[in-house]
Design a protein around this motif. Structure first.
Motif, PDB file in Angstrom:
ATOM      1  N   MET A   1       0.843  -1.187   0.000  1.00  0.00           N
ATOM      2  CA  MET A   1       0.000   0.000   0.000  1.00  0.00           C
ATOM      3  C   MET A   1       0.880   1.239   0.000  1.00  0.00           C
ATOM      4  O   MET A   1       1.896   1.285   0.684  1.00  0.00           O
ATOM      5  CB  MET A   1      -0.912  -0.019   1.210  1.00  0.00           C
ATOM      6  CG  MET A   1      -2.001   0.993   1.123  1.00  0.00           C
ATOM      7  SD  MET A   1      -3.281   0.537   2.257  1.00  0.00           S
ATOM      8  CE  MET A   1      -3.831   2.138   2.692  1.00  0.00           C
ATOM      9  N   ALA A   2       0.502   2.231  -0.796  1.00  0.00           N
ATOM     10  CA  ALA A   2       1.323   3.436  -0.923  1.00  0.00           C
ATOM     11  C   ALA A   2       1.178   4.304   0.315  1.00  0.00           C
ATOM     12  O   ALA A   2       0.090   4.486   0.840  1.00  0.00           O
ATOM     13  CB  ALA A   2       0.907   4.225  -2.144  1.00  0.00           C
ATOM     14  N   THR A   3       2.325   4.797   0.744  1.00  0.00           N
ATOM     15  CA  THR A   3       2.291   5.714   1.890  1.00  0.00           C
ATOM     16  C   THR A   3       2.057   7.130   1.389  1.00  0.00           C
ATOM     17  O   THR A   3       2.112   7.399   0.197  1.00  0.00           O
ATOM     18  CB  THR A   3       3.626   5.654   2.676  1.00  0.00           C
ATOM     19  OG1 THR A   3       4.654   6.036   1.798  1.00  0.00           O
ATOM     20  CG2 THR A   3       3.870   4.276   3.233  1.00  0.00           C
ATOM     21  N   LYS A   4       1.848   8.058   2.322  1.00  0.00           N
ATOM     22  CA  LYS A   4       1.594   9.438   1.963  1.00  0.00           C
ATOM     23  C   LYS A   4       2.794  10.076   1.289  1.00  0.00           C
ATOM     24  O   LYS A   4       2.662  10.946   0.440  1.00  0.00           O
ATOM     25  CB  LYS A   4       1.221  10.218   3.215  1.00  0.00           C
ATOM     26  CG  LYS A   4      -0.041  11.009   3.034  1.00  0.00           C
ATOM     27  CD  LYS A   4      -0.381  11.631   4.355  1.00  0.00           C
ATOM     28  CE  LYS A   4      -1.600  12.423   4.401  1.00  0.00           C
ATOM     29  NZ  LYS A   4      -2.770  12.313   3.855  1.00  0.00           N
ATOM     30  N   ARG A   5       3.988   9.612   1.612  1.00  0.00           N
ATOM     31  CA  ARG A   5       5.204  10.236   1.111  1.00  0.00           C
ATOM     32  C   ARG A   5       5.414   9.980  -0.388  1.00  0.00           C
ATOM     33  O   ARG A   5       5.767  10.883  -1.133  1.00  0.00           O
ATOM     34  CB  ARG A   5       6.409   9.718   1.886  1.00  0.00           C
ATOM     35  CG  ARG A   5       7.615  10.598   1.682  1.00  0.00           C
ATOM     36  CD  ARG A   5       8.822  10.110   2.370  1.00  0.00           C
ATOM     37  NE  ARG A   5       8.539   9.692   3.736  1.00  0.00           N
ATOM     38  CZ  ARG A   5       9.439   9.308   4.601  1.00  0.00           C
ATOM     39  NH1 ARG A   5      10.695   9.291   4.252  1.00  0.00           N
ATOM     40  NH2 ARG A   5       9.140   8.934   5.794  1.00  0.00           N
ATOM     41  N   ASN A   6       5.193   8.760  -0.882  1.00  0.00           N
ATOM     42  CA  ASN A   6       5.443   8.452  -2.292  1.00  0.00           C
ATOM     43  C   ASN A   6       4.162   8.282  -3.105  1.00  0.00           C
ATOM     44  O   ASN A   6       4.122   7.543  -4.050  1.00  0.00           O
ATOM     45  CB  ASN A   6       6.343   7.223  -2.422  1.00  0.00           C
ATOM     46  CG  ASN A   6       5.702   5.990  -1.820  1.00  0.00           C
ATOM     47  OD1 ASN A   6       4.610   6.051  -1.276  1.00  0.00           O
ATOM     48  ND2 ASN A   6       6.391   4.870  -1.902  1.00  0.00           N
ATOM     49  N   LYS A   9       0.709  12.059  -7.755  1.00  0.00           N
ATOM     50  CA  LYS A   9      -0.314  13.074  -7.944  1.00  0.00           C
ATOM     51  C   LYS A   9      -0.131  13.710  -9.316  1.00  0.00           C
ATOM     52  O   LYS A   9       0.937  13.631  -9.918  1.00  0.00           O
ATOM     53  CB  LYS A   9      -0.207  14.138  -6.861  1.00  0.00           C
ATOM     54  CG  LYS A   9      -0.490  13.562  -5.482  1.00  0.00           C
ATOM     55  CD  LYS A   9      -0.759  14.623  -4.482  1.00  0.00           C
ATOM     56  CE  LYS A   9      -1.164  13.970  -3.166  1.00  0.00           C
ATOM     57  NZ  LYS A   9      -0.988  14.843  -2.040  1.00  0.00           N
ATOM     58  N   LEU A  10      -1.191  14.345  -9.841  1.00  0.00           N
ATOM     59  CA  LEU A  10      -1.166  14.930 -11.168  1.00  0.00           C
ATOM     60  C   LEU A  10      -0.074  15.973 -11.327  1.00  0.00           C
ATOM     61  O   LEU A  10       0.564  16.066 -12.364  1.00  0.00           O
ATOM     62  CB  LEU A  10      -2.519  15.573 -11.496  1.00  0.00           C
ATOM     63  CG  LEU A  10      -3.582  14.650 -12.067  1.00  0.00           C
ATOM     64  CD1 LEU A  10      -4.882  15.409 -12.265  1.00  0.00           C
ATOM     65  CD2 LEU A  10      -3.141  14.052 -13.385  1.00  0.00           C
ATOM     66  N   HIS A  11       0.155  16.785 -10.320  1.00  0.00           N
ATOM     67  CA  HIS A  11       1.149  17.839 -10.446  1.00  0.00           C
ATOM     68  C   HIS A  11       2.584  17.313 -10.363  1.00  0.00           C
ATOM     69  O   HIS A  11       3.522  18.056 -10.547  1.00  0.00           O
ATOM     70  CB  HIS A  11       0.908  18.947  -9.394  1.00  0.00           C
ATOM     71  CG  HIS A  11       1.023  18.487  -7.977  1.00  0.00           C
ATOM     72  ND1 HIS A  11      -0.051  17.945  -7.303  1.00  0.00           N
ATOM     73  CD2 HIS A  11       2.065  18.482  -7.127  1.00  0.00           C
ATOM     74  CE1 HIS A  11       0.322  17.630  -6.078  1.00  0.00           C
ATOM     75  NE2 HIS A  11       1.616  17.943  -5.946  1.00  0.00           N
ATOM     76  N   HIS A  12       2.760  16.021 -10.099  1.00  0.00           N
ATOM     77  CA  HIS A  12       4.087  15.418 -10.129  1.00  0.00           C
ATOM     78  C   HIS A  12       4.451  14.871 -11.514  1.00  0.00           C
ATOM     79  O   HIS A  12       5.613  14.567 -11.763  1.00  0.00           O
ATOM     80  CB  HIS A  12       4.174  14.262  -9.117  1.00  0.00           C
ATOM     81  CG  HIS A  12       4.102  14.727  -7.701  1.00  0.00           C
ATOM     82  ND1 HIS A  12       3.517  13.953  -6.713  1.00  0.00           N
ATOM     83  CD2 HIS A  12       4.500  15.869  -7.091  1.00  0.00           C
ATOM     84  CE1 HIS A  12       3.580  14.601  -5.568  1.00  0.00           C
ATOM     85  NE2 HIS A  12       4.175  15.783  -5.768  1.00  0.00           N
ATOM     86  N   LEU A  13       3.441  14.714 -12.402  1.00  0.00           N
ATOM     87  CA  LEU A  13       3.689  14.103 -13.711  1.00  0.00           C
ATOM     88  C   LEU A  13       4.507  15.037 -14.599  1.00  0.00           C
ATOM     89  O   LEU A  13       4.246  16.229 -14.689  1.00  0.00           O
ATOM     90  CB  LEU A  13       2.369  13.786 -14.413  1.00  0.00           C
ATOM     91  CG  LEU A  13       1.504  12.707 -13.782  1.00  0.00           C
ATOM     92  CD1 LEU A  13       0.200  12.588 -14.518  1.00  0.00           C
ATOM     93  CD2 LEU A  13       2.237  11.383 -13.750  1.00  0.00           C
TER      94      LEU A  13
END
Length: 152
Positions: A1-6, A9-13
Motif C-alpha cells: 500500500m502506498a504511503t503518503k510520502r510516495n 499526484k497529477l502535479h508530479h507528472l
C-alpha cells in the motif's frame, strides 16, 4: 500500500526526458541563427510561402495536358424516352395507345417526352399517341392501317 510520502499526484507528472523539444521560431530578426531568410535559402520556389494548386514543378500541368472539350451541348436539347414499333404490336388490333398506357406497361418513364422509333414490324392497326415519331415509325404504323397522333 502506498504511503503518503510516495503517493503519485497529477502535479508530479512530467514528460519523459528528451521527449519534448522546443519549437524553433524562425524569421525573428537577423541577429538569431534563423533570421532573415529563415533557413529557406535565397529566392526560388522553396523560399516562397506556398505553391499554387496544380503546380507540378514546372512540368506541364494536368489541366494543360488533357485535350479541350470538343463541340458544345445545346442547353435547350429535348430528351425523349424511346419506344419501338415492335413493342406496340402487343397492344392488339384496333387499340388506341396513349401515353398513360405506355407508362402502365412500363415501356416509358413516369415523366418526360415519348418518341416512337421504327425498329421491328407491326401488323395491327393502332392509333398511337406520342410527342414525336420517326419517319420509319410513322410509315410502318400508317401502312398497317393505324394513325399517329402528336400530343402536347
Amino acid at each position: 500500500m502506498a504511503t503518503k510520502r510516495n503517493q503519485l499526484k497529477l502535479h508530479h507528472l512530467r514528460p519523459a526526458e528528451g521527449s519534448k523539444r522546443k519549437k524553433i521560431r524562425v524569421g525573428r530578426g537577423e541577429a538569431g541563427r534563423r533570421g532573415k531568410t529563415a533557413g529557406r535559402g535565397t529566392k526560388g520556389l522553396k523560399a516562397r510561402r506556398n505553391v499554387r494548386p496544380g503546380f507540378e514543378g514546372g512540368q506541364t500541368p494536368l489541366q494543360a495536358r488533357i485535350p479541350k472539350l470538343r463541340g458544345f451541348k445545346p442547353y435547350n436539347r429535348v430528351e425523349y424516352t424511346v419506344v419501338n414499333v415492335d413493342h406496340l404490336a402487343a397492344f392488339g388490333d384496333g387499340a388506341t395507345v396513349s401515353l398513360s398506357d405506355l407508362r402502365e406497361r412500363g415501356l416509358v418513364h413516369k415523366r418526360g417526352k415519348v418518341k416512337v422509333l421504327g425498329r421491328g414490324e407491326i401488323d395491327a392497326a393502332l392509333t398511337v399517341e406520342a410527342h414525336a415519331f420517326s419517319g420509319s415509325a410513322r410509315h410502318k404504323i400508317e401502312s398497317a392501317g393505324g394513325s399517329c397522333v402528336i400530343v402536347g
